[in-house]
Design an enzyme around this catalytic site. Structure first.
Site, PDB file in Angstrom:
ATOM      1  N   ALA B  36      71.676  34.268  19.640  1.00  0.00           N
ATOM      2  CA  ALA B  36      70.896  35.682  20.263  1.00  0.00           C
ATOM      3  C   ALA B  36      72.359  36.539  20.063  1.00  0.00           C
ATOM      4  CB  ALA B  36      71.472  35.146  21.892  1.00  0.00           C
ATOM      5  N   HIS B  37      73.768  36.553  19.955  1.00  0.00           N
ATOM      6  CA  HIS B  37      74.168  37.698  19.823  1.00  0.00           C
ATOM      7  C   HIS B  37      74.015  37.991  18.286  1.00  0.00           C
ATOM      8  CE1 HIS B  37      77.020  35.514  23.315  1.00  0.00           C
ATOM      9  NE2 HIS B  37      78.254  36.741  21.951  1.00  0.00           N
ATOM     10  N   GLU B  38      73.267  37.235  17.634  1.00  0.00           N
ATOM     11  CA  GLU B  38      73.261  37.477  16.129  1.00  0.00           C
ATOM     12  C   GLU B  38      71.768  38.989  16.035  1.00  0.00           C
ATOM     13  OE1 GLU B  38      72.910  35.309  13.014  1.00  0.00           O
ATOM     14  OE2 GLU B  38      74.385  34.105  13.907  1.00  0.00           O
TER      15      GLU B  38
END
Lengths: 286, 195
Positions: B36-38
Site C-alpha cells: 500500500a505504501h508503494e
C-alpha cells in the site's frame, strides 16, 4: 464420527487462537508486577488484550500463525488413517469459524488458497508411541517470531558455554522483533534438522516447567538470566523481562557437530492439546 | 488522565511529543503495509490523509452485510517500510506512524523534517486494537492487494496506548536502547561466562 473429531480439533484450534494458556498469563502478570515505565505499559496492554480476546472469543493476535500439530499416536490407535484428514478439515473449519487469517502462500506463485492449508501445511509432526490413544498438540506459530528462529552449527569445543553465548547473543540481537517477552525453545544435538525440531517441540512445555535433568535445567536458568540481563525488555522498549522462559531439549550429537536450534515464540505463546481415545472420545489436556 | 489526540492531528501537536510520551488517538486511522505504501507513492492517496495516522497493520476482518468488522488488528513490523516511509511522510503528512519495532535513520530524519512521530503499539495486541475500532469506514484496493495489504480506513475511539519511540527532535528510543543493551551484554557475559 470423523465429523465429531474434526469439530473437536477445530474448537481446540479456536481456543488456542483466542485463549492464552494460564501458565503464560501468570508469567506475564509476574513480569508486569516487576516492570515500570514503557515496559509496564506494554505488559498492561498485553494483559488487557488477553482478556478482550478471551471474553470476546476473538483472535489474540491478527497473525493467527501457521497451524502446527505435534501428534503422538499409539501404535494401536485405531483411527490413525483418518487423522491427517481430520487435522486438515479442522484447520479449514477454524479458518472460517474463528476466523483465522488465511496465512498459507505458495512460495513460487504467491497464490493463497485462503484456508490455511497447502503443500505440507498444516505442519504435522508424527511421533509413534505405545498404546491405543493419540495426543494432538496444537501450536499456531506467528510469522514475526518464526523469522527470528535460527540454526547455529557450533564447534563442539565451544561446549555449553558456547551454547549459552550463542543463544543469548542471537535472541538479544533480534531486539523487539519477535514481540518479547518471548518463550525460547532450544534444541541441542541430533543434526541440523533435529535441533530445530527439538527446539520447536520444547515450546509445547508449559511456561514455568524445567527439564527433569539438572544440568539441562541449569542451562535453561542461565539462559533466562543472561538474556534478561540484556535490558531489551517487553517489545524491545527496555526492561527486565526479555524472555518469559527458555526450554531446552537435547539429542545425542555427532562427535564433530554441535547443532543448536533456536526457535522463538512471541508472548502470545498459543497452545492447546487433546487426547483422543480408541473410541474417538476427546479429552482436553492443555 | 490519559492524553488523547483527535484527528486530523496538527504538526504543532506532534512537535510537542517527546520519546517516552504515551497517548491515544480518537477519530480516523488508515492501515498501510509495504504494498500500500508503494501504491500510494505511485498513484496518490485514495483519501485525504493529512493528520490521519498511518497504521502498519494487516488485520483479520469479517464481511458483514453492508461492510466489514475488524476482529484483530495489531501492528506489523515497521522496518519493512523503511525504504518508503521517508517519501511517504513528505508526500502525505500523516503526522503519526503506528507500528512496532521502530524504524531507521532515514525515517528518523524525515520525522524531524516534516513534523511527525513514530509510535509503538503493543505487538500482538490485535484484540485490544480491534476493541478501539468503532467502525471500518472504507477499504481501498482490496481486489488488487488482498486483505492484509489493502488500505483499511478505521474509525477509532481512544486507540492505544501509543508510546512515542521516535520523535520529531531526532531522538530514537530504539537506537538509544541498542547502545545500552550492548553494554549490558558485555557486563553480563563477563559475569556469566566466568561462572
Amino acid at each position: 464420527m470423523s465429523g465429531t473429531l474434526t469439530n473437536a480439533v477445530s474448537e481446540a484450534l479456536g481456543r488456542a487462537a483466542t485463549a492464552l494458556p494460564t501458565d503464560v498469563v501468570r508469567a506475564l502478570e509476574a513480569a508486569r508486577d516487576r516492570e515500570s515505565g514503557p515496559a509496564r505499559v506494554q505488559l498492561e496492554a498485553i494483559l488487557r488484550n488477553v482478556n478482550v480476546a478471551r471474553e470476546g472469543a476473538v483472535p489474540i493476535c491478527q497473525d493467527t500463525g501457521t497451524v502446527t500439530y505435534f501428534v503422538k499416536f499409539g501404535v494401536r490407535f485405531p483411527r490413525l488413517a483418518e487423522l491427517r484428514e481430520v487435522l486438515e478439515a479442522a484447520t479449514r473449519s477454524a479458518t472460517e469459524t474463528v476466523p483465522l487469517r488465511p496465512n498459507t502462500v505458495h512460495p513460487f506463485t504467491g497464490a493463497n488458497p485462503g484456508d490455511n492449508t497447502g503443500e505440507y501445511i498444516p505442519a504435522v509432526t508424527w511421533e509413534p508411541v505405545d498404546g491405543d490413544e493419540a495426543e494432538v498438540h496444537i501450536l499456531p506459530k506467528g510469522g514475526g517470531s518464526e523469522n527470528c528462529s535460527a540454526l547455529k552449527m557450533l564447534t563442539p569445543s565451544a561446549g555449553m558455554k558456547g551454547v549459552l553465548e550463542a543463544v543469548a547473543d542471537h535472541v538479544v540481537s533480534r531486539e523487539g522483533k519477535p514481540c518479547p517477552p518471548t518463550v525460547i525453545g532450544v534444541g541441542i544435538g541430533g543434526g541440523a534438522d533435529m535441533a530445530l525440531k527439538l527446539g520447536k517441540r520444547a515450546l509445547l512445555r508449559p511456561v514455568g516447567t524445567r527439564h527433569p535433568e539438572p544440568e539441562v535445567a541449569r542451562l535453561e536458568e542461565q539462559l533466562e538470566r543472561l538474556i534478561n540481563a540484556s535490558g531489551v525488555g517487553p517489545m524491545g522498549l527496555g526492561g527486565e523481562t526479555t524472555v518469559l522462559a527458555v526450554h531446552v531439549e537435547y539429542a545425542h550429537r555427532h562427535p564433530a557437530s554441535l547443532p543448536v536450534g533456536i526457535v522463538v515464540q512471541c508472548w502470545a505463546d498459543r497452545r492447546a492439546a487433546l487426547r483422543i481415545g480408541p473410541d474417538g472420545s476427546v479429552t482436553t489436556i492443555g | 488522565m490519559d492524553k488523547v489526540l483527535t484527528t486530523p492531528i496538527a504538526e504543532r501537536d506532534v512537535r510537542e511529543l517527546r520519546v517516552g510520551d504515551v497517548f491515544y488517538v480518537s477519530g480516523r486511522m488508515f492501515t498501510a503495509r509495504d504494498a500500500a505504501h508503494e501504491m500510494m507513492l505511485e498513484r496518490g492517496a485514495p483519501l485525504p490523509v493529512e493528520g490521519i495516522p498511518v497504521f502498519h497493520c494487516g488485520p483479520v476482518v469479517r464481511k458483514t452485510g453492508a461492510g466489514w468488522d475488524l476482529l484483530a488488528g495489531g501492528p506489523t513490523t515497521s522496518v519493512r517500510m523503511e525504504g518508503l516511509e521517508g517519501d511517504f511522510l513528505r508526500k502525505f503528512h500523516p503526522r503519526v506512524i503506528v507500528g512496532k519495532g521502530g524504524m531507521g535513520e532515514k525515517t528518523l530524519a524525515a520525522l524531524s523534517e516534516v513534523g511527525a512521530v513514530y509510535t509503538h503499539f503493543t505487538g500482538g495486541a490485535g484484540a485490544l486494537a480491534a476493541q478501539a475500532v468503532s467502525k471500518v469506514e472504507e477499504v481501498y484496493w482490496l481486489e488488487e492487494l488482498g486483505i492484509p495489504e489493502a488500505i483499511w480506513v478505521l474509525q477509532v475511539e481512544k486507540f492505544g496506548p501509543l508510546v512515542v519511540t521516535m520523535d520529531s527532535h531526532g531522538r530514537s528510543l530504539h537506537s538509544e536502547l541498542a547502545a545500552k543493551v550492548a553494554e549490558n551484554m558485555k557486563r553480563a557475559k563477563a559475569q556469566f561466562l566466568s561462572e
